[in-house]
Design an enzyme around this catalytic site. Sequence first.
Site, PDB file in Angstrom:
ATOM      1  N   CYS A 244      67.895   6.555 -20.832  1.00  0.00           N
ATOM      2  CA  CYS A 244      66.800   6.158 -21.730  1.00  0.00           C
ATOM      3  C   CYS A 244      66.284   7.316 -22.575  1.00  0.00           C
ATOM      4  O   CYS A 244      65.281   7.191 -23.252  1.00  0.00           O
ATOM      5  CB  CYS A 244      65.656   5.528 -20.951  1.00  0.00           C
ATOM      6  SG  CYS A 244      64.849   6.665 -19.823  1.00  0.00           S
TER       7      CYS A 244
ATOM      8  N   HIS B 158      46.020   7.944 -36.105  1.00  0.00           N
ATOM      9  CA  HIS B 158      45.739   6.548 -36.455  1.00  0.00           C
ATOM     10  C   HIS B 158      46.510   6.105 -37.685  1.00  0.00           C
ATOM     11  O   HIS B 158      47.017   4.999 -37.763  1.00  0.00           O
ATOM     12  CB  HIS B 158      44.243   6.366 -36.655  1.00  0.00           C
ATOM     13  CG  HIS B 158      43.501   6.561 -35.378  1.00  0.00           C
ATOM     14  ND1 HIS B 158      42.147   6.708 -35.311  1.00  0.00           N
ATOM     15  CD2 HIS B 158      43.958   6.635 -34.112  1.00  0.00           C
ATOM     16  CE1 HIS B 158      41.790   6.870 -34.049  1.00  0.00           C
ATOM     17  NE2 HIS B 158      42.873   6.842 -33.309  1.00  0.00           N
TER      18      HIS B 158
HETATM   19  C1  PEP Z   1      63.480  11.888 -21.121  1.00  0.00           C
HETATM   20  O1  PEP Z   1      63.071  12.934 -20.617  1.00  0.00           O
HETATM   21  O2  PEP Z   1      64.653  11.735 -21.544  1.00  0.00           O
HETATM   22  C2  PEP Z   1      62.595  10.723 -21.249  1.00  0.00           C
HETATM   23  C3  PEP Z   1      63.052   9.553 -21.631  1.00  0.00           C
HETATM   24  O3  PEP Z   1      61.285  10.938 -21.030  1.00  0.00           O
HETATM   25  P1  PEP Z   1      60.318  11.594 -22.112  1.00  0.00           P
HETATM   26  O4  PEP Z   1      61.107  11.779 -23.375  1.00  0.00           O
HETATM   27  O5  PEP Z   1      59.182  10.656 -22.270  1.00  0.00           O
HETATM   28  O6  PEP Z   1      59.950  12.882 -21.455  1.00  0.00           O
END
Ligand code: PEP
Length: 756
Positions: A683, A370
């Site tokens: 991503c 938190h």
């Molecule tokens: C990844 O694996 O690159 C991804 C974006 O997912 P996470 O980091 O949430 O596992």
Amino acid sequence: MAPQAGGWGGSRRLLRQLRDLMQSGGLWQDRLDSLVRLIADAMVAEVCSLYVMRAGEVLELFATQGLRREAVHRTRLRVGEGIVGEIASTGRPLSLQDAQQHPNFAYRPETGEEIFHSMLGVPLLRDRRVIGVLAVQNKTRRAYGEDELEALETVAMVLAEMVGGAGLIGEEEGRHTDSLATLPARLAGVTLNEGIGMGTAVPHERGIVIKQIVAEDIDVELHRLESSLSEMQESLDDLLQRQELSGDGEHVEVLETYRMFAEDRGWAERLREAVRSGLTAEAAVQRVLTDMRQRMTKVRDPYIRERYSDLEDLGNRLLHHLTGNDSTARDDLPDDLVLVARNLGPAELLDYDISRLRAVALEEGSPTAHVAIVARALGIPMIGRCSELLARVRPGDFVIIDGDVGQALLRPRQSVRQSFSDAIELRANRRAEQLANRALPPETRDGVRISLQANAGLLVDLDQLEESGAEGVGLYRTEVPFMVQERFPDAATQTELYARALDMAGERPVTFRTLDIGGDKALPYWSGTKDENPAMGWRAIRIGLDRPAMLRQQLRALLAAGAGRHLRLMFPMVSEVNELMQARALLDMELARHLARGAEPPTRLEVGVMLEVPALIWQLPALFARADFVSVGSNDLFQFLFAIDRGNPRLARRYDSLSPPILTLLRFLAAEADSHGVPLSVCGEMAGHPLEALALIGCGIRILSMPPSHVASVRSTVRSLKLGSLQEYVTYLSGLPNRSVRQHLRAYAGDHGIAL
Ligand code: PEP
Ligand code: MG
């Protein structure tokens, strides 16, 4: 004490006797001798011994009833040695029916303790430090009850104040001795909030010295407790209504729950009960806190631990009200305050003057704690899980908290200090420039448009969307809000959450990734399975397809939130195209039911897949035929490609993402996606670093999603580069036999005036 006890109530008489004894004059040794006798009698124990911590972390037998007298001041045990040493090292009580069978039993012939079998020992704690151990022993192999443990702990608390306050031990004794205490040091931790802050270390003082432990008049103490409880609730209302905390985000909820906690009846009742046992209101608060702290060491559930730190925050706040002592209103706080603490509750952070607070470092804490959520809302750099922090930092030390790397630099040399302060200044200037540029399109110098998106988990991240200039949310990790909830959120709660995320994003599209739980992403209320290898275990879509009710509920909530809006969904950890088809079938079913209820459909529904499992690379035509978009999760994909645990710090630098195999793969993926006309993004963490982003763009990737705070710097990189020669250069690099091409890329950027 046990037979007469019946809970804490029975200890009242003993507490009074102890107090009278300690207040009587005479030699300390005589008083301690009488004291252990009294306790032994009350506990119906043949032995009661008091050990006190001396310099060098040694426990010395200070007084005993029942062991041989010649052992007093002779028997010494190191912390960790013997059962007494174990109690001191863990700070936790031990109850043993046959102590001699315990693997840590250390026989000391001078004590004559071989005839005693059962043993109950508790630590003497003062300001959270173990300053001694109190133990009782019996000849028979008996089991001590909860009541007896509680009673002995209460006595230990009284004794700790007496021993600590009586000058029996020197100020420095028992402290963690660290001969390196004046040298520079680096402590590793984890990032709770990014950014760098430096200044003067101030330990967060919770410890209030309680002057009176035993109540003179229980009714008076009960009355003091009640009025302080209501005073505290009123002042909390003011504190939590601060201007800088307005707006949307989990911090609002976190603080609201905290306020509700302050009104919790169970907690207040435990405090009253402790007062009724004979303690002053202050001692009762401390007693309940110590008790909770001890229980808490056994709890692994992150949610409950978080609640506990809220309660600890409240307990200390209540102590301040009871004693009329407000440590945070201290006027000796420096202007460049760096707060160091074992842990902090969200409201405790707010007690400090935020304009002076440069950074926070904690021994505990986690990104979903938190206090971390509130720190993110306020933009305060914060690191956690910094072990030995309090033992190694001295008040007044100059410290640098590097929230980007997750480290604390203690007493750094002048040159290090200078380079960090240059970095802070440079960053501030760059930040100002980047913010000014946020409306400029992320376009290369030769006119190629790159889409820069943000990764989000908490609503706090969405709050930064506008400021970051991101075009949308490329990855919304739906499991993150689940991780800070008390229980599995029902469909209505989920709908509300997703609708709020869409509202906050406004016109910008949000890509919701369905739950990626399991593996390292534990939900406190979801036990899952104990996989031997969790990253490759029962997680994400695998759970979703095996427990379709859970996934369907989430899809229902997403459809409800996305009614009449553009909705983008993405499935994590897909290993084979067939899994996408099964998940899509569930979505179709939920969509049909959504429409049958007469609900409005999304204006546009896109379904994507995370490419994180290498097997999918050999199913690309089938995948691209069925997915509206694909996003490379580089974090997981690399851990599987290189066979390295992404969380293992020993392996973190062993392989480089900027290496020929990775560049070759990404070029291939980008080309395949392009030929099938399917948008491909990245991503994972990689996309948020300028040099890596440069490489990704050179590989042909045109959509990058990253933490919101990174968008501005990647935009500068994009705007300063020319695609033509970059693509050619990356093709060349991907054919090299090197383990890393990082230096090559950096040199290329330098030569071509690319901002990194
Ligand atoms: C990844 O694996 O690159 C991804 C974006 O997912 P996470 O980091 O949430 O596992
Ligand atoms: Mg992943």
